[in-house]
Design a protein around this motif. Sequence first.
Motif, PDB file in Angstrom:
ATOM      1  N   SER A 234       0.831  -1.210   0.000  1.00  0.00           N
ATOM      2  CA  SER A 234       0.000   0.000   0.000  1.00  0.00           C
ATOM      3  C   SER A 234       0.860   1.252   0.000  1.00  0.00           C
ATOM      4  O   SER A 234       0.532   2.248  -0.657  1.00  0.00           O
ATOM      5  CB  SER A 234      -0.936  -0.001   1.214  1.00  0.00           C
ATOM      6  OG  SER A 234      -0.194   0.051   2.429  1.00  0.00           O
ATOM      7  N   VAL A 235       1.980   1.206   0.724  1.00  0.00           N
ATOM      8  CA  VAL A 235       2.886   2.351   0.752  1.00  0.00           C
ATOM      9  C   VAL A 235       3.498   2.575  -0.626  1.00  0.00           C
ATOM     10  O   VAL A 235       3.603   3.712  -1.111  1.00  0.00           O
ATOM     11  CB  VAL A 235       3.986   2.130   1.806  1.00  0.00           C
ATOM     12  CG1 VAL A 235       5.134   3.098   1.589  1.00  0.00           C
ATOM     13  CG2 VAL A 235       3.425   2.306   3.200  1.00  0.00           C
ATOM     14  N   ASP A 236       3.906   1.498  -1.296  1.00  0.00           N
ATOM     15  CA  ASP A 236       4.502   1.635  -2.626  1.00  0.00           C
ATOM     16  C   ASP A 236       3.506   2.241  -3.612  1.00  0.00           C
ATOM     17  O   ASP A 236       3.875   3.072  -4.454  1.00  0.00           O
ATOM     18  CB  ASP A 236       4.986   0.280  -3.132  1.00  0.00           C
ATOM     19  CG  ASP A 236       6.220  -0.218  -2.380  1.00  0.00           C
ATOM     20  OD1 ASP A 236       6.702   0.523  -1.504  1.00  0.00           O
ATOM     21  OD2 ASP A 236       6.676  -1.335  -2.659  1.00  0.00           O
ATOM     22  N   ASP A 237       2.243   1.822  -3.523  1.00  0.00           N
ATOM     23  CA  ASP A 237       1.227   2.369  -4.421  1.00  0.00           C
ATOM     24  C   ASP A 237       1.058   3.871  -4.205  1.00  0.00           C
ATOM     25  O   ASP A 237       0.982   4.656  -5.161  1.00  0.00           O
ATOM     26  CB  ASP A 237      -0.113   1.659  -4.211  1.00  0.00           C
ATOM     27  CG  ASP A 237      -0.106   0.226  -4.729  1.00  0.00           C
ATOM     28  OD1 ASP A 237       0.790  -0.097  -5.537  1.00  0.00           O
ATOM     29  OD2 ASP A 237      -0.979  -0.561  -4.314  1.00  0.00           O
ATOM     30  N   GLU A 238       0.984   4.284  -2.935  1.00  0.00           N
ATOM     31  CA  GLU A 238       0.809   5.700  -2.650  1.00  0.00           C
ATOM     32  C   GLU A 238       2.043   6.498  -3.022  1.00  0.00           C
ATOM     33  O   GLU A 238       1.951   7.629  -3.521  1.00  0.00           O
ATOM     34  CB  GLU A 238       0.468   5.907  -1.172  1.00  0.00           C
ATOM     35  CG  GLU A 238       0.123   7.356  -0.852  1.00  0.00           C
ATOM     36  CD  GLU A 238      -0.568   7.505   0.492  1.00  0.00           C
ATOM     37  OE1 GLU A 238      -0.556   8.628   1.020  1.00  0.00           O
ATOM     38  OE2 GLU A 238      -1.115   6.513   0.998  1.00  0.00           O
ATOM     39  N   THR A 239       3.229   5.928  -2.790  1.00  0.00           N
ATOM     40  CA  THR A 239       4.464   6.607  -3.173  1.00  0.00           C
ATOM     41  C   THR A 239       4.511   6.833  -4.676  1.00  0.00           C
ATOM     42  O   THR A 239       4.848   7.927  -5.151  1.00  0.00           O
ATOM     43  CB  THR A 239       5.679   5.773  -2.729  1.00  0.00           C
ATOM     44  OG1 THR A 239       5.674   5.647  -1.299  1.00  0.00           O
ATOM     45  CG2 THR A 239       6.979   6.441  -3.158  1.00  0.00           C
ATOM     46  N   THR A 240       4.172   5.807  -5.438  1.00  0.00           N
ATOM     47  CA  THR A 240       4.169   5.929  -6.898  1.00  0.00           C
ATOM     48  C   THR A 240       3.176   6.982  -7.353  1.00  0.00           C
ATOM     49  O   THR A 240       3.445   7.777  -8.263  1.00  0.00           O
ATOM     50  CB  THR A 240       3.836   4.570  -7.544  1.00  0.00           C
ATOM     51  OG1 THR A 240       4.802   3.595  -7.131  1.00  0.00           O
ATOM     52  CG2 THR A 240       3.848   4.670  -9.052  1.00  0.00           C
ATOM     53  N   GLU A 241       1.995   7.033  -6.697  1.00  0.00           N
ATOM     54  CA  GLU A 241       0.987   8.023  -7.062  1.00  0.00           C
ATOM     55  C   GLU A 241       1.476   9.431  -6.779  1.00  0.00           C
ATOM     56  O   GLU A 241       1.294  10.353  -7.593  1.00  0.00           O
ATOM     57  CB  GLU A 241      -0.306   7.740  -6.290  1.00  0.00           C
ATOM     58  CG  GLU A 241      -1.452   8.672  -6.662  1.00  0.00           C
ATOM     59  CD  GLU A 241      -2.711   8.387  -5.856  1.00  0.00           C
ATOM     60  OE1 GLU A 241      -3.718   9.051  -6.091  1.00  0.00           O
ATOM     61  OE2 GLU A 241      -2.657   7.494  -4.993  1.00  0.00           O
ATOM     62  N   LEU A 242       2.108   9.631  -5.621  1.00  0.00           N
ATOM     63  CA  LEU A 242       2.631  10.947  -5.261  1.00  0.00           C
ATOM     64  C   LEU A 242       3.720  11.396  -6.228  1.00  0.00           C
ATOM     65  O   LEU A 242       3.726  12.536  -6.700  1.00  0.00           O
ATOM     66  CB  LEU A 242       3.181  10.918  -3.838  1.00  0.00           C
ATOM     67  CG  LEU A 242       2.169  11.068  -2.706  1.00  0.00           C
ATOM     68  CD1 LEU A 242       2.781  10.680  -1.385  1.00  0.00           C
ATOM     69  CD2 LEU A 242       1.672  12.508  -2.655  1.00  0.00           C
ATOM     70  N   VAL A 243       4.655  10.512  -6.528  1.00  0.00           N
ATOM     71  CA  VAL A 243       5.752  10.875  -7.424  1.00  0.00           C
ATOM     72  C   VAL A 243       5.226  11.144  -8.825  1.00  0.00           C
ATOM     73  O   VAL A 243       5.660  12.082  -9.509  1.00  0.00           O
ATOM     74  CB  VAL A 243       6.820   9.756  -7.442  1.00  0.00           C
ATOM     75  CG1 VAL A 243       7.893  10.054  -8.487  1.00  0.00           C
ATOM     76  CG2 VAL A 243       7.461   9.619  -6.070  1.00  0.00           C
ATOM     77  N   SER A 244       4.272  10.351  -9.281  1.00  0.00           N
ATOM     78  CA  SER A 244       3.695  10.554 -10.604  1.00  0.00           C
ATOM     79  C   SER A 244       3.008  11.915 -10.692  1.00  0.00           C
ATOM     80  O   SER A 244       3.189  12.658 -11.669  1.00  0.00           O
ATOM     81  CB  SER A 244       2.697   9.432 -10.922  1.00  0.00           C
ATOM     82  OG  SER A 244       2.086   9.641 -12.171  1.00  0.00           O
ATOM     83  N   ALA A 245       2.203  12.269  -9.674  1.00  0.00           N
ATOM     84  CA  ALA A 245       1.537  13.570  -9.664  1.00  0.00           C
ATOM     85  C   ALA A 245       2.552  14.708  -9.598  1.00  0.00           C
ATOM     86  O   ALA A 245       2.361  15.760 -10.214  1.00  0.00           O
ATOM     87  CB  ALA A 245       0.577  13.649  -8.488  1.00  0.00           C
TER      88      ALA A 245
END
Length: 353
Positions: A234-245
């Motif tokens: 779950s942390v990796d998913d949110e990290t990827t979303e933050l970096v992508s945005a």
Amino acid sequence: MPRPAASRRRTVARVAGALFAFATAVVLGQLGVSAATSGTASLLIGPLDERSLMSLAMLIAFLSLGIGLWSVDAPRWMLALKIIGIVLAACATALAAVVITLVGDAKATPLLQGDCDTGYVVVEHQSLRGSSGTVYRQDGLIATSVARTSGDDAYEPFAMGGYAVTEAGDTLSVSYAINRPNAGSNPLGTYAGAFSVPVLEGRTPQCGLDAHREPLPSPAPATTPEPAPVTAASVDDETTELVSASLDAASGTAVDASGAPIDTAALPIRSVACAEGPGTRRELRLDFRTDDNTRSVADILKIWDRAGYEKDRAMQEDIRYSEGRPVERMSVRDTSSTDGLVHLTVSSACIVE
């Protein structure tokens, strides 16, 4: 017997003097409150907060000074000084008017929970590209700043009712819309603006107040009774979303140090030991450059601010953090002058599995 013209000029001079004295009293009152509270409090009169009061008081003071100088008879040898004083007062009046225009229209909105007031008021200033707000705890004419808000595209979420207040124990959690409802999605999907303030004890709220509410674009409660466990996935998913945005907000296409376009889905996220106890935290480090690194860093920080993270700064490094989210800390450092790169780090909370 005095001439009618001379009598009128004396009347104008007295009125100008009274207005000048009033404006001076407002400025001195504001400075006195600020000095007595070490800058934590200010005067708040209706929608006029510190910025608006000081700008308006300076406008009145300079305008009344110019009118007063014009209306006062001066001997011939002082005529040049009188003219210079009137010109300087007119220039200062024009400058104060420009400042008032830049400060923008101010709106004061009581922060309501349901149809009851909370003892807080939000003063919002609108500009061409957005709005900024300050949350005050008000005690009579004295107000203490406790939080700040922002909106996009000249949207004023509190004046327009786009917010919700929930109470948990001794804390009020406030969520508010960044954009107008149905005007587009937030770059981070489910995130909206948020802040928390303590419940004010020892006061009787006024209820039955009109509380128009527009639907929030993403009604995410600030607290959940049973939060989902933090996992590496779950942390990796949110990290990827933050970096992508974040990279989407950058100027042009973000590329790595070698000049290759960045695939956010393939960025390596590593596990590091938690310094404060057992468990590990997930961490992503990214070095990149854009068409305009300085502007990109500013736009990335806006994305993080809109997500509700708190601000901090270390030496040459801007930091955003949260004490309750899976992604706990983000930092960005612009070293364009040395290596032409921006260094971004995203760290999670400690994961104990």
